[in-house]
Design a protein around this motif. Structure first.
Motif, PDB file in Angstrom:
ATOM      1  N   MET A 143       0.826  -1.207   0.000  1.00  0.00           N
ATOM      2  CA  MET A 143       0.000   0.000   0.000  1.00  0.00           C
ATOM      3  C   MET A 143       0.866   1.265   0.000  1.00  0.00           C
ATOM      4  O   MET A 143       0.689   2.151  -0.842  1.00  0.00           O
ATOM      5  CB  MET A 143      -0.932  -0.003   1.220  1.00  0.00           C
ATOM      6  CG  MET A 143      -1.982   1.118   1.217  1.00  0.00           C
ATOM      7  SD  MET A 143      -1.401   2.790   1.559  1.00  0.00           S
ATOM      8  CE  MET A 143      -0.923   2.641   3.292  1.00  0.00           C
ATOM      9  N   ALA A 144       1.820   1.333   0.944  1.00  0.00           N
ATOM     10  CA  ALA A 144       2.586   2.573   1.126  1.00  0.00           C
ATOM     11  C   ALA A 144       3.753   2.720   0.164  1.00  0.00           C
ATOM     12  O   ALA A 144       3.952   3.779  -0.429  1.00  0.00           O
ATOM     13  CB  ALA A 144       3.084   2.654   2.571  1.00  0.00           C
ATOM     14  N   GLY A 145       4.534   1.641   0.002  1.00  0.00           N
ATOM     15  CA  GLY A 145       5.742   1.741  -0.805  1.00  0.00           C
ATOM     16  C   GLY A 145       5.561   1.433  -2.272  1.00  0.00           C
ATOM     17  O   GLY A 145       6.512   1.531  -3.055  1.00  0.00           O
ATOM     18  N   TYR A 146       4.334   1.056  -2.665  1.00  0.00           N
ATOM     19  CA  TYR A 146       4.060   0.672  -4.057  1.00  0.00           C
ATOM     20  C   TYR A 146       2.897   1.493  -4.618  1.00  0.00           C
ATOM     21  O   TYR A 146       3.105   2.424  -5.407  1.00  0.00           O
ATOM     22  CB  TYR A 146       3.808  -0.838  -4.091  1.00  0.00           C
ATOM     23  CG  TYR A 146       3.241  -1.455  -5.356  1.00  0.00           C
ATOM     24  CD1 TYR A 146       3.285  -0.815  -6.592  1.00  0.00           C
ATOM     25  CD2 TYR A 146       2.666  -2.724  -5.310  1.00  0.00           C
ATOM     26  CE1 TYR A 146       2.759  -1.412  -7.740  1.00  0.00           C
ATOM     27  CE2 TYR A 146       2.139  -3.329  -6.448  1.00  0.00           C
ATOM     28  CZ  TYR A 146       2.177  -2.670  -7.660  1.00  0.00           C
ATOM     29  OH  TYR A 146       1.653  -3.269  -8.790  1.00  0.00           O
ATOM     30  N   TYR A 147       1.665   1.225  -4.176  1.00  0.00           N
ATOM     31  CA  TYR A 147       0.510   1.939  -4.733  1.00  0.00           C
ATOM     32  C   TYR A 147       0.548   3.439  -4.418  1.00  0.00           C
ATOM     33  O   TYR A 147       0.268   4.269  -5.282  1.00  0.00           O
ATOM     34  CB  TYR A 147      -0.796   1.344  -4.218  1.00  0.00           C
ATOM     35  CG  TYR A 147      -1.065  -0.091  -4.632  1.00  0.00           C
ATOM     36  CD1 TYR A 147      -0.658  -0.578  -5.872  1.00  0.00           C
ATOM     37  CD2 TYR A 147      -1.751  -0.959  -3.782  1.00  0.00           C
ATOM     38  CE1 TYR A 147      -0.916  -1.884  -6.248  1.00  0.00           C
ATOM     39  CE2 TYR A 147      -2.018  -2.278  -4.154  1.00  0.00           C
ATOM     40  CZ  TYR A 147      -1.590  -2.736  -5.383  1.00  0.00           C
ATOM     41  OH  TYR A 147      -1.853  -4.040  -5.750  1.00  0.00           O
ATOM     42  N   THR A 148       0.898   3.784  -3.173  1.00  0.00           N
ATOM     43  CA  THR A 148       0.948   5.204  -2.809  1.00  0.00           C
ATOM     44  C   THR A 148       2.051   5.909  -3.578  1.00  0.00           C
ATOM     45  O   THR A 148       1.863   7.027  -4.078  1.00  0.00           O
ATOM     46  CB  THR A 148       1.168   5.373  -1.290  1.00  0.00           C
ATOM     47  OG1 THR A 148       0.065   4.781  -0.594  1.00  0.00           O
ATOM     48  CG2 THR A 148       1.269   6.833  -0.897  1.00  0.00           C
TER      49      THR A 148
END
Length: 605
Positions: A241-246
């Motif tokens: 979630m944080a290091g990829y999509y965000t």
């Protein structure tokens, strides 16, 4: 300013990246090491790689609702696979690279995965070992170039070639599939066992995950000038979630670390501006810094200590109405030149902040790094909440807390202190496990299993896991995590777990920092042939006992460690004593070391 673009589904994000944002971007989307050199992947290549692979999966029969597993380290092919599966309306099932054949078999069978994408020969062999037991499994795809001898096993590039052929007759198939994607569609099954129990398949929808991504952009400014260094496993929802999509939804770049062991050198090479991490990384960074200082001449040690004191005073002054006095500001500039800048160089020199999750960050650790100009923003969440429930902001943070709640997420504290969460990020449930689902989600509220409290400014403080709290025979309740984090401040301690449930007093199992105790032994002329011999020596026990005293003073009498045992072997994920997110499995450890624990309560050392 934070992006105003929001996304309802991952395929919608993909389309935005390759159709709207990418064609005009002046930088690459991904970076990875090839032959020792970081190499760029353009948005154009990202699109071609993903869509040819998606068409290849379609030619293998993948359709909406099908589950496809992924097992591999962080690399571009992981992202291509993820985007391809989700774009086709499938559900991906990520597994940790360290998963055993038995775990892989359970997850493939339970999820009813029809295919699995593996990184290399090592993972391929693990899957082949249990393939016959997985009745639904139709194919295996290998990312690396390996020799294939088994039926229905394909190379990643073969599947892409199959996709190009498939596209000749079905040109719009992938885009047509993307158009059908809906926010309430299942996105992924993430299997989590936490610190106890059989793996449970957490069902997350596109809305669950993307609501969390969109919420991040409301509170943290991330943009095209940012560069993320990715090393936490993509199969973990925090990194995903944080290091990829965000990261991608903000137009930022992602560079993949070569391995956990090479993160330190990759930080200097890549020069990231943002990085997600777990407290273990900061503990090791701190330990390395302190060892370096202690090996320096006395004058340099004095300068370092002075600089940290100035940095701490400066950070406190910034938050006051009066602001920073001129003299303190001048001292801070000098401290920055002499000390802080050299620490920041180890992170690449451009880092805006780290985001820490997965386990509790010791307050002292956060304050130390903040004082030297390295900001760590601690957050909190679970796989079941996609994952973030609360997080500190770059402009509003407080160490010892996990920050304020995320936009759109409600949190309340139950009468027994348990943290309950409600919002669009809360999972749909556990796959094929209605009993656990009903026990965890009641009237829409996720029962986190964590104990916590809000302070006067709305910052959430986590006390411990509800299941971790224990009671001594004297009737005192103990929250182990804060106590353990305190003792991890010792340079001689690498890992630390306390024991005391239904016992008269508190004891501990200690895994020493071997480099530190070797240095101590050498300095004090303690002879040893093997470093592990040191764990049995009276001099080392007494040294540790004395070292623990400085921490014991901060504890109530009933919280203090009465006895401890030094272990030869560290707790590891592979050994089953830790979860993949580096949390200790208390029950496993207590069972494994029952004899040593019992000895501490029989008056033996």
């Amino acid at each position: 300013m934070p992006t105003t673009k929001t996304f309802k589904t991952v395929p919608a994000l993909y389309n935005y990246l390759v159709e709207d944002y990418g064609p005009n971007a002046d930088h690459a989307i991904l970076k990875h090491k090839i032959d020792g050199v970081y190499t760029d992947i353009s948005y154009k290549q990202f699109k071609e790689e993903t869509e040819s692979f998606a068409m290849g999966l379609a030619s293998l029969g993948i359709k909406r609702g099908d589950k496809v597993a992924i097992i591999g380290e962080n690399r571009p092919e992981w992202v291509y696979s993820d985007m391809a599966i989700l774009g086709l309306g499938g559900v991906d099932v990520p597994l940790y690279p360290i998963s055993t054949s038995e775990t892989i078999e359970f997850i493939l069978t339970n999820s009813e995965a029809v295919g699995i994408i593996v990184s290399n020969n090592f993972h391929l062999n693990k899957v082949l070992k249990i393939r016959e037991n997985c009745k639904q499994l139709r194919f295996i795809i290998v990312m690396n170039e390996v020799e294939l001898t088994e039926p229905n096993v394909f190379l990643f590039k073969q599947v892409q070639e199959m996709g190009r052929e498939f596209a000749k007759e079905n040109e719009n198939h992938f885009q047509d599939s993307i158009a059908l994607s809906h926010e309430n569609d299942l996105c992924t099954f993430i299997y989590t066992s936490g610190t106890t129990g059989e793996p449970k398949g957490v069902m997350l929808t596109h809305k669950n995950i993307m609501s969390n991504v969109n919420a991040v952009h409301e509170i943290i400014e991330i943009g095209p000038s940012d560069l993320f260094l990715s090393f936490l496993p993509l199969c973990h929802v925090f990194e995903r979630m944080a290091g990829y999509y965000t990261a991608l939804s903000s137009g930022a770049q992602i560079a993949y670390a070569e391995s956990i062991e090479k993160v330190a050198s990759n930080l200097i090479e890549v020069k990231p501006t943002i990085m997600t991490a777990v407290p273990r990384l900061f503990e090791r960074m701190y330990s390395k810094i302190i060892k370096g200082v202690e090996a320096s001449p006395a004058k340099k040690q004095k300068i370092f200590k002075w600089a940290v004191e100035i940095g701490t005073s400066y950070k406190k002054a910034i938050k006051t109405e009066a602001g920073v006095p001129i003299m303190l500001s001048l001292k801070h500039k000098l401290a920055d030149k002499l000390v802080f800048s050299k620490v920041r160089e180890k992170t690449g020199g451009r880092l805006r902040f780290f985001i820490s999750g997965g386990a509790a960050l010791a307050r002292e650790l956060g304050e130390f790094f903040d004082a030297v100009g390295v900001l760590i923003l601690e957050g909190y969440g679970l796989t079941e909440s996609s994952p973030v429930i609360a997080v500190n902001r770059p402009y509003n943070y407080k160490f010892g807390t996990v920050g304020q709640t995320m936009p759109g997420v409600e949190v309340k504290i139950a009468s027994d202190g348990e943290i309950l969460a409600y919002g669009p990020n809360i999972m749909k449930g556990y796959y094929k496990n209605e009993a656990e689902t009903q026990a965890t989600i009641k009237n829409g509220w996720l029962h986190t299993g964590d104990i916590g409290v809000f302070d006067a400014e709305g910052f959430l403080m986590i006390t411990d896991r509800k299941k971790s709290l224990f009671k001594t025979t004297t009737g005192k309740y103990i929250a182990p995590t804060p106590i353990e984090n305190l003792f991890l401040g010792s340079k001689y301690i690498d890992q630390f777990i306390i024991i005391g449930d239904r016992r008269m007093y508190i004891t501990a199992l200690i895994v020493p920092d071997y480099e530190a105790i070797k240095e101590y032994a050498d300095a004090h002329r303690i002879h040893y042939d093997d470093p592990k011999e040191l764990t049995q020596m009276k001099q080392i026990y007494e040294m540790l006992e004395k070292d623990l005293t400085q921490f014991q003073r901060k504890l109530a009498n009933y919280e203090r460690i009465r006895k401890f045992t030094i272990l030869e072997q560290p707790f590891t994920i592979e050994g089953g004593e830790m979860t993949p997110s580096m949390k200790l499995k208390r029950k496993v450890i207590e069972k494994r070391y029952t004899n040593l624990i019992d000895e501490m309560y029989e008056g033996k050392n």
